[in-house]
Design a protein around this motif. Structure first.
Motif, PDB file in Angstrom:
ATOM      1  N   LYS A  83     -69.636 -72.800  26.856  1.00  0.00           N
ATOM      2  CA  LYS A  83     -69.586 -73.853  27.039  1.00  0.00           C
ATOM      3  C   LYS A  83     -69.349 -75.529  26.215  1.00  0.00           C
ATOM      4  CE  LYS A  83     -70.054 -71.817  31.327  1.00  0.00           C
ATOM      5  NZ  LYS A  83     -70.983 -71.275  31.427  1.00  0.00           N
ATOM      6  N   GLN A  84     -68.595 -76.267  26.233  1.00  0.00           N
ATOM      7  CA  GLN A  84     -68.125 -77.571  25.869  1.00  0.00           C
ATOM      8  C   GLN A  84     -70.129 -77.995  25.264  1.00  0.00           C
ATOM      9  OE1 GLN A  84     -65.502 -78.342  24.364  1.00  0.00           O
ATOM     10  NE2 GLN A  84     -66.170 -80.240  23.591  1.00  0.00           N
ATOM     11  N   GLY A  85     -70.026 -78.242  24.080  1.00  0.00           N
ATOM     12  CA  GLY A  85     -71.689 -78.403  23.447  1.00  0.00           C
ATOM     13  C   GLY A  85     -72.495 -77.200  24.199  1.00  0.00           C
ATOM     14  N   ASN A 121     -66.665 -68.180  20.030  1.00  0.00           N
ATOM     15  CA  ASN A 121     -66.300 -68.281  21.839  1.00  0.00           C
ATOM     16  C   ASN A 121     -66.542 -68.376  22.312  1.00  0.00           C
ATOM     17  OD1 ASN A 121     -64.034 -70.197  20.361  1.00  0.00           O
ATOM     18  ND2 ASN A 121     -62.665 -68.955  20.808  1.00  0.00           N
ATOM     19  N   ASN A 122     -68.018 -67.636  22.226  1.00  0.00           N
ATOM     20  CA  ASN A 122     -68.433 -66.940  23.449  1.00  0.00           C
ATOM     21  C   ASN A 122     -70.106 -67.534  23.150  1.00  0.00           C
ATOM     22  OD1 ASN A 122     -67.237 -64.562  23.857  1.00  0.00           O
ATOM     23  ND2 ASN A 122     -67.990 -63.429  23.273  1.00  0.00           N
ATOM     24  N   MET A 123     -70.948 -67.266  23.872  1.00  0.00           N
ATOM     25  CA  MET A 123     -72.208 -67.984  24.667  1.00  0.00           C
ATOM     26  C   MET A 123     -73.099 -68.002  22.481  1.00  0.00           C
ATOM     27  SD  MET A 123     -74.133 -66.325  27.283  1.00  0.00           S
ATOM     28  CE  MET A 123     -75.595 -67.786  27.058  1.00  0.00           C
ATOM     29  N   GLU A 129     -78.353 -70.550  18.029  1.00  0.00           N
ATOM     30  CA  GLU A 129     -78.432 -69.232  19.464  1.00  0.00           C
ATOM     31  C   GLU A 129     -78.956 -68.169  19.296  1.00  0.00           C
ATOM     32  OE1 GLU A 129     -74.119 -72.210  20.621  1.00  0.00           O
ATOM     33  OE2 GLU A 129     -73.817 -70.440  19.611  1.00  0.00           O
ATOM     34  N   ILE A 130     -78.755 -67.765  17.845  1.00  0.00           N
ATOM     35  CA  ILE A 130     -78.877 -66.200  18.352  1.00  0.00           C
ATOM     36  C   ILE A 130     -80.725 -66.089  17.791  1.00  0.00           C
ATOM     37  CG2 ILE A 130     -78.970 -64.499  16.377  1.00  0.00           C
ATOM     38  CD1 ILE A 130     -76.054 -65.250  15.055  1.00  0.00           C
TER      39      ILE A 130
END
Length: 170
Positions: A83-85, A121-123, A129-130
């Motif tokens: 998602k954007q952001g 381009n994946n979440m 995020e990791i």
């Protein structure tokens, strides 16, 4: 041959788990004919969609059964629409719920190790995020399978990211 002895296959592109679903004895024979070993299978699932949770687990188990029957030991998972952001917390909760359940079943039923492959381009794309994903998942059932090229493209230093001490790295 370029001298490679082992490889990973992208199941979403090759559809190996579908094409060889009823011919699992033939698949290792074809690899052996070319002196190759398949050590990992890459597969994308809807890890962030609560409405597709059961579908994601079921699809993952079909792929895991194929892997078990053909001697592939690492399920290299990717998925989740970026998602954007960045993705909201509820989508990370869905990711954790899916991978914890799927990883436990794959390990207990087939001896398959499930890991996430951070991908642009994946979440899950960068170090933050990791870290968030690893905090929410059980390292007994779920690991990190980093791709240094995608880590770099996602804005992370691969050396720093892979040097994090975590039971998720195996």
């Amino acid at each position: 041959s370029l001298g490679f002895k082992a490889t990973e296959a992208d199941d979403n592109l090759s559809k190996l788990s579908s094409v060889y679903a009823k011919k699992t004895k033939q698949f290792p024979d074809r690899l052996a004919k070319h002196r190759m070993e398949m050590v990992a299978m890459y597969h994308n699932l809807p890890v962030d969609e609560a409405a597709r949770f059961e579908q994601g687990v079921a699809e993952g188990m079909v792929v895991g059964k194929f892997m078990h029957e053909t001697g592939i030991s690492i399920f290299n998972l990717s998925g989740g629409t970026r998602k954007q952001g960045g993705n909201p917390p509820e989508e990370f909760k869905e990711l954790a719920r899916l991978v914890n359940q799927l990883g436990k079943r794959l390990k207990e039923e087939y001896g398959i190790r499930l890991g996430y492959h951070p991908h642009t381009n994946n979440m899950i794309e960068n170090r933050a995020e990791i870290g968030r994903m690893m905090e929410m998942t059980d390292p007994r059932w779920f690991n990190l399978n980093p791709d240094t090229g995608h880590l770099l493209a996602g804005g992370s230093d691969p050396l720093v990211t892979t040097s994090i001490e975590s039971p998720h790295y195996r």
